[in-house]
Design a protein around this motif. Structure first.
Motif, mmCIF file in Angstrom:
data_model
loop_
_atom_site.group_PDB
_atom_site.id
_atom_site.type_symbol
_atom_site.label_atom_id
_atom_site.label_comp_id
_atom_site.label_asym_id
_atom_site.label_seq_id
_atom_site.Cartn_x
_atom_site.Cartn_y
_atom_site.Cartn_z
ATOM 1 N N LEU A 88 0.856 -1.178 0.000
ATOM 2 C CA LEU A 88 0.000 0.000 0.000
ATOM 3 C C LEU A 88 0.892 1.228 0.000
ATOM 4 O O LEU A 88 1.660 1.448 0.941
ATOM 5 N N VAL A 89 0.807 2.021 -1.045
ATOM 6 C CA VAL A 89 1.639 3.219 -1.152
ATOM 7 C C VAL A 89 0.862 4.402 -0.590
ATOM 8 O O VAL A 89 -0.207 4.762 -1.102
ATOM 9 N N LEU A 90 1.403 5.000 0.473
ATOM 10 C CA LEU A 90 0.823 6.173 1.107
ATOM 11 C C LEU A 90 1.752 7.356 0.856
ATOM 12 O O LEU A 90 2.741 7.228 0.141
ATOM 13 N N ALA A 91 1.455 8.491 1.427
ATOM 14 C CA ALA A 91 2.314 9.664 1.271
ATOM 15 C C ALA A 91 3.623 9.440 2.026
ATOM 16 O O ALA A 91 3.632 9.437 3.255
ATOM 17 N N GLY A 92 4.724 9.234 1.300
ATOM 18 C CA GLY A 92 6.032 9.066 1.918
ATOM 19 C C GLY A 92 6.214 7.765 2.674
ATOM 20 O O GLY A 92 7.143 7.654 3.484
ATOM 21 N N ARG A 93 5.382 6.767 2.418
ATOM 22 C CA ARG A 93 5.448 5.537 3.205
ATOM 23 C C ARG A 93 4.810 4.390 2.441
ATOM 24 O O ARG A 93 3.860 4.587 1.684
ATOM 25 N N VAL A 94 5.349 3.187 2.617
ATOM 26 C CA VAL A 94 4.789 1.979 2.012
ATOM 27 C C VAL A 94 4.497 0.976 3.111
ATOM 28 O O VAL A 94 5.329 0.743 3.994
ATOM 29 N N VAL A 95 3.315 0.383 3.082
ATOM 30 C CA VAL A 95 2.899 -0.598 4.082
ATOM 31 C C VAL A 95 2.682 -1.933 3.395
ATOM 32 O O VAL A 95 1.990 -2.017 2.377
ATOM 33 N N GLN A 96 3.300 -2.987 3.943
ATOM 34 C CA GLN A 96 3.150 -4.332 3.412
ATOM 35 C C GLN A 96 1.955 -5.024 4.062
ATOM 36 O O GLN A 96 1.776 -4.946 5.278
ATOM 37 N N VAL A 97 1.152 -5.687 3.252
ATOM 38 C CA VAL A 97 -0.006 -6.424 3.743
ATOM 39 C C VAL A 97 0.086 -7.857 3.253
ATOM 40 O O VAL A 97 0.225 -8.101 2.046
ATOM 41 N N ARG A 98 0.007 -8.807 4.180
ATOM 42 C CA ARG A 98 0.068 -10.223 3.802
ATOM 43 C C ARG A 98 -1.320 -10.694 3.365
ATOM 44 O O ARG A 98 -2.057 -11.314 4.123
ATOM 45 N N MET A 99 -1.669 -10.359 2.126
ATOM 46 C CA MET A 99 -2.974 -10.707 1.586
ATOM 47 C C MET A 99 -2.890 -10.667 0.065
ATOM 48 O O MET A 99 -2.319 -9.735 -0.493
ATOM 49 N N PRO A 100 -3.436 -11.662 -0.636
ATOM 50 C CA PRO A 100 -3.435 -11.615 -2.100
ATOM 51 C C PRO A 100 -4.246 -10.428 -2.608
ATOM 52 O O PRO A 100 -5.194 -9.981 -1.960
ATOM 53 N N LEU A 101 -3.880 -9.942 -3.778
ATOM 54 C CA LEU A 101 -4.545 -8.771 -4.336
ATOM 55 C C LEU A 101 -6.046 -9.001 -4.508
ATOM 56 O O LEU A 101 -6.852 -8.112 -4.229
ATOM 57 N N ARG A 102 -6.442 -10.184 -4.955
ATOM 58 C CA ARG A 102 -7.862 -10.444 -5.213
ATOM 59 C C ARG A 102 -8.701 -10.325 -3.946
ATOM 60 O O ARG A 102 -9.895 -10.009 -4.008
ATOM 61 N N GLU A 103 -8.084 -10.590 -2.771
ATOM 62 C CA GLU A 103 -8.806 -10.437 -1.515
ATOM 63 C C GLU A 103 -8.765 -8.989 -1.029
ATOM 64 O O GLU A 103 -9.758 -8.464 -0.516
ATOM 65 N N LEU A 104 -7.624 -8.335 -1.203
ATOM 66 C CA LEU A 104 -7.487 -6.959 -0.720
ATOM 67 C C LEU A 104 -8.438 -6.012 -1.447
ATOM 68 O O LEU A 104 -9.055 -5.144 -0.819
ATOM 69 N N VAL A 105 -8.592 -6.185 -2.761
ATOM 70 C CA VAL A 105 -9.413 -5.223 -3.512
ATOM 71 C C VAL A 105 -10.877 -5.298 -3.109
ATOM 72 O O VAL A 105 -11.634 -4.350 -3.365
ATOM 73 N N ARG A 106 -11.306 -6.385 -2.470
ATOM 74 C CA ARG A 106 -12.692 -6.467 -1.998
ATOM 75 C C ARG A 106 -12.955 -5.441 -0.901
ATOM 76 O O ARG A 106 -14.109 -5.083 -0.648
ATOM 77 N N HIS A 107 -11.890 -4.971 -0.243
ATOM 78 C CA HIS A 107 -12.030 -3.976 0.819
ATOM 79 C C HIS A 107 -11.923 -2.540 0.293
ATOM 80 O O HIS A 107 -12.131 -1.594 1.053
#
Length: 250
Positions: A176-195
């Protein structure tokens, strides 16, 4: 880290000593306590005035409204995960609380590790709510969560959807690219985009989604799009849809 907000927990407990203990436990676990409120009136006022993500409340609350009645009032205002605390383990009280769908029903005094696990499960349930029938657009917008809770550095952090500029998939994780920061999420893209709200995010590559609000420039010849400080290639497959979603003029 301005984009990551702590999970805020409203404490409703009329025993001052135990309320103080709960507040201390939550702070040690990385949550931000709200309150504590010693009665339903104060709890309702805090719930309306403050950003509350979870509610931890005493079932045997003294006053005109007990904890179960208060919980029903809170849910009538907006969905929120509930964790009940009680010193009574009788079936009658549990039967009254159960229809409200609490995330936990804990017998006092609650051990810190048991509270920690219950809070984590409540957050997990909030992140991935059960599927519901399709709602009207206004109803869907009102019921949709405005944030994701992401585990980072041993803590669960609230990431506002509005702050996510782009999402990049890599194997079974997402960035997840935020302003000046990147956050890693242990979740496949197909599941994350549902949120993610479909009206805000658009796919530009097989492994990329971008937030329309952060698109600054589009090069339709070279198939490049600038999202904040990122310059990303747009796949032929998704180029036409991206143009349609941008509502271009001229």
């Amino acid at each position: 880290m301005p984009d990551a907000l702590p999970i805020r927990v409203l404490i409703v407990e009329d025993e001052p000593l135990y309320a103080d203990q709960l507040e201390l436990h939550l702070q040690r676990l990385g949550y931000e306590p709200v309150g504590p409120a010693a009665n339903a009136r104060t709890a309702l006022a805090l719930f309306r005035a403050e950003a509350v993500d979870l509610v931890l409340l005493d079932v045997q609350l003294r006053g005109a409204m007990d904890g179960i009645e208060l919980a029903a009032e809170l849910l009538a205002q907006r969905p929120v995960p509930l964790l009940f605390l009680t010193s009574c383990a009788d079936d009658e009280t549990f039967a009254r609380a159960r229809p409200l769908g609490p995330a936990a029903y804990l017998i006092k005094p609650v051990a810190p590790d048991a509270l920690q696990r219950a809070m984590a499960l409540a957050v997990d349930g909030f992140m991935a709510p059960p599927a519901e029938p399709a709602a009207a657009p206004a109803e869907a917008a009102a019921g949709r969560s405005a944030a994701l809770f992401v585990k980072e550095n041993g803590l669960l952090e609230k990431i506002l959807l509005d702050s996510i500029r782009s999402v990049e998939a890599s194997d079974k994780t997402c960035r997840l690219v935020l302003a000046g920061r990147v956050v890693q999420v242990r979740m496949p893209l197909r599941e994350l985009v549902r949120h993610l709200p479909a009206d805000r995010f658009v796919q530009i590559q097989r492994s990329y989604f971008v937030n329309l609000d952060y698109i600054e420039r589009l090069d339709p010849v070279r198939h490049l799009v600038q999202v904040g400080e990122q310059v990303l290639p747009v796949s032929e497959t998704y180029h036409a849809e991206l143009l349609r979603r941008l509502h271009t003029l001229g």
